[in-house]
Design a protein around this motif. Structure first.
Motif, PDB file in Angstrom:
ATOM      1  N   LEU A 171      28.991  75.316  37.912  1.00 16.55           N
ATOM      2  CA  LEU A 171      29.849  74.683  36.813  1.00 16.55           C
ATOM      3  C   LEU A 171      30.773  73.702  37.850  1.00 16.55           C
ATOM      4  CD1 LEU A 171      30.667  77.411  34.596  1.00 16.55           C
ATOM      5  CD2 LEU A 171      29.156  75.568  34.035  1.00 16.55           C
ATOM      6  N   TRP A 172      30.825  72.195  37.186  1.00 21.49           N
ATOM      7  CA  TRP A 172      31.799  71.469  37.951  1.00 21.49           C
ATOM      8  C   TRP A 172      32.842  70.994  36.942  1.00 21.49           C
ATOM      9  CZ3 TRP A 172      30.628  67.917  42.422  1.00 21.49           C
ATOM     10  CH2 TRP A 172      29.707  68.318  43.255  1.00 21.49           C
ATOM     11  N   VAL A 173      33.975  71.298  37.294  1.00 21.48           N
ATOM     12  CA  VAL A 173      35.229  71.290  36.186  1.00 21.48           C
ATOM     13  C   VAL A 173      36.317  70.356  36.802  1.00 21.48           C
ATOM     14  CG1 VAL A 173      37.196  72.539  35.123  1.00 21.48           C
ATOM     15  CG2 VAL A 173      34.962  73.811  35.918  1.00 21.48           C
ATOM     16  N   THR A 174      36.515  69.255  36.013  1.00 21.95           N
ATOM     17  CA  THR A 174      37.561  68.313  36.233  1.00 21.95           C
ATOM     18  C   THR A 174      38.939  68.885  36.271  1.00 21.95           C
ATOM     19  OG1 THR A 174      37.601  67.125  34.216  1.00 21.95           O
ATOM     20  CG2 THR A 174      36.013  66.243  35.942  1.00 21.95           C
ATOM     21  N   THR A 175      39.843  68.881  36.994  1.00 22.20           N
ATOM     22  CA  THR A 175      41.110  68.987  36.745  1.00 22.20           C
ATOM     23  C   THR A 175      42.106  67.812  37.228  1.00 22.20           C
ATOM     24  OG1 THR A 175      40.911  70.000  39.111  1.00 22.20           O
ATOM     25  CG2 THR A 175      40.907  71.585  37.066  1.00 22.20           C
ATOM     26  N   PRO A 176      42.293  66.930  36.189  1.00 24.98           N
ATOM     27  CA  PRO A 176      42.999  65.815  36.599  1.00 24.98           C
ATOM     28  C   PRO A 176      44.523  65.883  37.080  1.00 24.98           C
ATOM     29  CG  PRO A 176      42.566  65.738  34.378  1.00 24.98           C
ATOM     30  CD  PRO A 176      41.591  66.920  34.983  1.00 24.98           C
ATOM     31  N   ASP A 178      45.862  67.871  38.787  1.00 21.96           N
ATOM     32  CA  ASP A 178      45.702  68.348  40.194  1.00 21.96           C
ATOM     33  C   ASP A 178      44.821  67.336  40.911  1.00 21.96           C
ATOM     34  OD1 ASP A 178      46.437  70.678  42.051  1.00 21.96           O
ATOM     35  OD2 ASP A 178      44.152  70.832  42.278  1.00 21.96           O
ATOM     36  N   LYS A 179      44.460  66.336  40.321  1.00 19.70           N
ATOM     37  CA  LYS A 179      43.790  65.266  41.312  1.00 19.70           C
ATOM     38  C   LYS A 179      42.634  66.111  42.041  1.00 19.70           C
ATOM     39  CE  LYS A 179      47.327  62.130  41.748  1.00 19.70           C
ATOM     40  NZ  LYS A 179      48.063  60.976  42.581  1.00 19.70           N
ATOM     41  N   SER A 180      41.797  66.832  41.294  1.00 20.06           N
ATOM     42  CA  SER A 180      40.771  67.422  41.983  1.00 20.06           C
ATOM     43  C   SER A 180      39.660  67.835  41.086  1.00 20.06           C
ATOM     44  CB  SER A 180      41.249  68.775  42.631  1.00 20.06           C
ATOM     45  OG  SER A 180      41.613  69.705  41.685  1.00 20.06           O
ATOM     46  N   LEU A 181      38.176  68.432  41.782  1.00 21.86           N
ATOM     47  CA  LEU A 181      37.269  68.915  41.043  1.00 21.86           C
ATOM     48  C   LEU A 181      37.217  70.305  41.327  1.00 21.86           C
ATOM     49  CD1 LEU A 181      34.374  66.321  41.243  1.00 21.86           C
ATOM     50  CD2 LEU A 181      35.333  67.054  39.079  1.00 21.86           C
ATOM     51  N   ARG A 182      37.012  71.169  40.474  1.00 22.38           N
ATOM     52  CA  ARG A 182      36.703  72.637  40.763  1.00 22.38           C
ATOM     53  C   ARG A 182      35.166  72.867  40.718  1.00 22.38           C
ATOM     54  NH1 ARG A 182      41.767  74.819  41.521  1.00 22.38           N
ATOM     55  NH2 ARG A 182      43.232  73.294  41.680  1.00 22.38           N
ATOM     56  N   ILE A 183      34.712  73.657  41.580  1.00 25.89           N
ATOM     57  CA  ILE A 183      33.433  73.828  41.741  1.00 25.89           C
ATOM     58  C   ILE A 183      33.096  75.530  41.360  1.00 25.89           C
ATOM     59  CG2 ILE A 183      30.992  73.844  42.737  1.00 25.89           C
ATOM     60  CD1 ILE A 183      31.618  71.547  44.247  1.00 25.89           C
ATOM     61  N   GLN A 191      35.589  80.656  41.518  1.00 28.93           N
ATOM     62  CA  GLN A 191      35.814  79.217  41.978  1.00 28.93           C
ATOM     63  C   GLN A 191      35.025  79.450  43.425  1.00 28.93           C
ATOM     64  OE1 GLN A 191      39.406  77.018  41.693  1.00 28.93           O
ATOM     65  NE2 GLN A 191      39.458  76.706  43.792  1.00 28.93           N
ATOM     66  N   LYS A 192      34.368  78.619  43.844  1.00 25.04           N
ATOM     67  CA  LYS A 192      33.805  78.256  45.211  1.00 25.04           C
ATOM     68  C   LYS A 192      34.375  77.275  46.203  1.00 25.04           C
ATOM     69  CE  LYS A 192      29.217  78.226  45.354  1.00 25.04           C
ATOM     70  NZ  LYS A 192      27.818  77.773  44.994  1.00 25.04           N
ATOM     71  N   GLU A 193      34.973  75.979  45.410  1.00 27.40           N
ATOM     72  CA  GLU A 193      35.366  75.094  46.385  1.00 27.40           C
ATOM     73  C   GLU A 193      36.362  74.153  45.393  1.00 27.40           C
ATOM     74  OE1 GLU A 193      34.036  71.750  49.384  1.00 27.40           O
ATOM     75  OE2 GLU A 193      32.519  73.043  48.524  1.00 27.40           O
ATOM     76  N   ARG A 194      37.398  73.526  46.220  1.00 30.38           N
ATOM     77  CA  ARG A 194      38.103  72.731  45.512  1.00 30.38           C
ATOM     78  C   ARG A 194      37.789  71.270  46.090  1.00 30.38           C
ATOM     79  NH1 ARG A 194      42.936  70.369  46.746  1.00 30.38           N
ATOM     80  NH2 ARG A 194      44.349  69.464  45.015  1.00 30.38           N
ATOM     81  N   LEU A 195      37.519  70.059  45.488  1.00 27.61           N
ATOM     82  CA  LEU A 195      37.466  68.914  45.992  1.00 27.61           C
ATOM     83  C   LEU A 195      38.605  68.110  45.692  1.00 27.61           C
ATOM     84  CD1 LEU A 195      33.720  68.317  45.315  1.00 27.61           C
ATOM     85  CD2 LEU A 195      34.655  69.426  47.146  1.00 27.61           C
ATOM     86  N   PRO A 196      39.511  67.735  46.494  1.00 31.81           N
ATOM     87  CA  PRO A 196      40.614  67.059  46.331  1.00 31.81           C
ATOM     88  C   PRO A 196      40.448  65.365  46.322  1.00 31.81           C
ATOM     89  CG  PRO A 196      40.670  67.609  48.656  1.00 31.81           C
ATOM     90  CD  PRO A 196      39.578  68.134  48.079  1.00 31.81           C
ATOM     91  N   PHE A 197      40.942  64.464  45.504  1.00 29.26           N
ATOM     92  CA  PHE A 197      40.799  63.218  45.476  1.00 29.26           C
ATOM     93  C   PHE A 197      42.078  62.447  45.345  1.00 29.26           C
ATOM     94  CE2 PHE A 197      37.091  65.004  43.408  1.00 29.26           C
ATOM     95  CZ  PHE A 197      36.209  64.681  44.058  1.00 29.26           C
ATOM     96  N   ASP A 198      42.049  60.982  45.658  1.00 28.70           N
ATOM     97  CA  ASP A 198      43.182  60.125  45.584  1.00 28.70           C
ATOM     98  C   ASP A 198      43.391  59.647  44.293  1.00 28.70           C
ATOM     99  OD1 ASP A 198      45.499  58.976  46.226  1.00 28.70           O
ATOM    100  OD2 ASP A 198      44.280  57.183  47.077  1.00 28.70           O
TER     101      ASP A 198
END
Length: 358
Positions: A171-176, A178-183, A191-198
């Motif tokens: 499951l890929w979850v947007t968490t805007p 926090d400026k991230s995606l959670r997998i 939760q397996k991973e947090r992907l941060p974004f700018d």
């Protein structure tokens, strides 16, 4: 019209309440009523409009965000936020079932207080996965029996959109905020991973053919292509939405076009040619999300500010042509299309679904 008694199911009760509807779902203790708008020159169209009332709302209405349609069951899923429930409409019979017991909480946003709860849904492995802003959890529900199952541990950021990625069973979850995606692992909901974004991820589309997950950075006016295996961003495109930024996404996978909902237009990006804009078309104002039907090559774009639904044909090379503009209601947004071509649009102000049917 006979009104059947309503019996509410407990959160984990395998029996669920169903009661008869005829264009409108009847709320307990309310008289039956049909609320289709009268025929007027402005709503003469190839579509007809009816209304399904959603139970449990306060006078302020229900904040509705992501809706979902499950083609394997024919059910439209409506995470109904402040009511602490998810309403499920059987498109074959019109029956509404209410799944209760989801957490809610009051938050303050831009100086205004509101109650949030379940707000998004996706489907996979015979389950519906419900994202809940009330406690920042993802919960599993049996997609056929509608019996609630396990919930994962709360995320440390409020979930927004949620998508099932079959290739990785995630499951890929947007968490805007926090400026991230959670997998998340779709089996354990851990939760397996947090992907941060700018920037703030908004909208999603899963591309099984190219092994990608697409999302926008709404505050940067960018669209990202992310490899689902490596979790690396492999392309960054400019949808040219303007100050409002890009919102929802839909994919024509085999044709190779990614449709971006801007605030008052739709852009078709060519995913095989660096995300070049292959087609563009103005719509009504106040667009948040959209839906696409591959079999008919049509896009359905509700516009909340103008109270319209744009029906758009996708032609060769990604060209976009307006087929019809259907009057809906101001505030109505974020529709999903069933297998018969009916569009279910959330109208939070009146705590209802608008059903726009051919």
């Amino acid at each position: 019209m006979k009104v059947m008694p309503l019996r509410r199911a407990a959160p984990h009760d395998p029996s669920v309440s169903r009661f008869s509807v005829a264009l409108v779902v009847l709320v307990a203790c309310h008289p039956p009523q049909v609320t289709a708008p009268p025929p007027t020159p402005e709503n003469v169209s190839h579509y007809k409009l009816s209304v399904v009332a959603l139970p449990g709302a306060s006078p302020e209405g229900i904040f509705l965000d992501y809706l979902g349609f499950d083609p394997t069951t024919g059910f439209v899923w409506v995470p109904a936020g402040p009511t602490g429930s998810v309403d499920v409409v059987d498109t074959a019979t019109g029956t509404l079932t209410r799944i209760e017991g989801f957490a809610t909480k009051e938050i303050e946003r831009e100086g205004k207080k509101r109650t949030v709860g379940p707000s998004s849904v996706t489907f996979g492995r015979g389950l519906a996965f419900v994202g809940n802003r009330g406690d920042s959890t993802i919960c599993a529900v049996d997609a056929k029996t509608l019996v609630r199952g396990m919930c994962g541990s709360p995320l440390d950021a409020m979930p927004d959109g949620i998508a099932y990625v079959a290739e990785t069973d995630e499951l890929w979850v947007t968490t805007p905020h926090d400026k991230s995606l959670r997998i998340l692992d779709a089996q354990t909901l851990a939760q397996k991973e947090r992907l941060p974004f700018d920037g703030e991820p908004e909208g999603f589309a899963v591309d099984a053919e190219h092994h990608r997950f697409y999302t926008n950075l709404e505050d940067k006016d960018l669209t990202l292509a992310i490899d689902v295996a490596s979790h690396k961003t492999v392309a960054t495109w400019k949808p040219m939405c303007g100050d409002g930024g890009p919102h929802g996404l839909r994919l024509a996978e085999h044709e190779g076009f990614l449709f971006v909902a801007c605030s008052s237009k739709v852009q078709a990006l060519d995913i095989s040619h660096d995300g070049n804009i292959a087609g563009t078309l103005p719509t009504g104002a106040g667009v948040d999300d959209l839906d696409y039907v591959p079999g008919t090559h049509r896009l359905y774009v509700p516009a909340a500010s103008d109270g319209t639904l744009s029906v758009i044909e996708v032609g060769a090379g990604g060209a976009l042509t307006l087929v019809d503009t259907v009057p809906t209601k101001k505030g109505a947004r974020n529709g999903v299309v069933d297998t018969k071509g009916a569009i279910y649009i959330g109208d939070g102000h009146s705590s209802a679904l608008l059903v726009v049917a051919p």
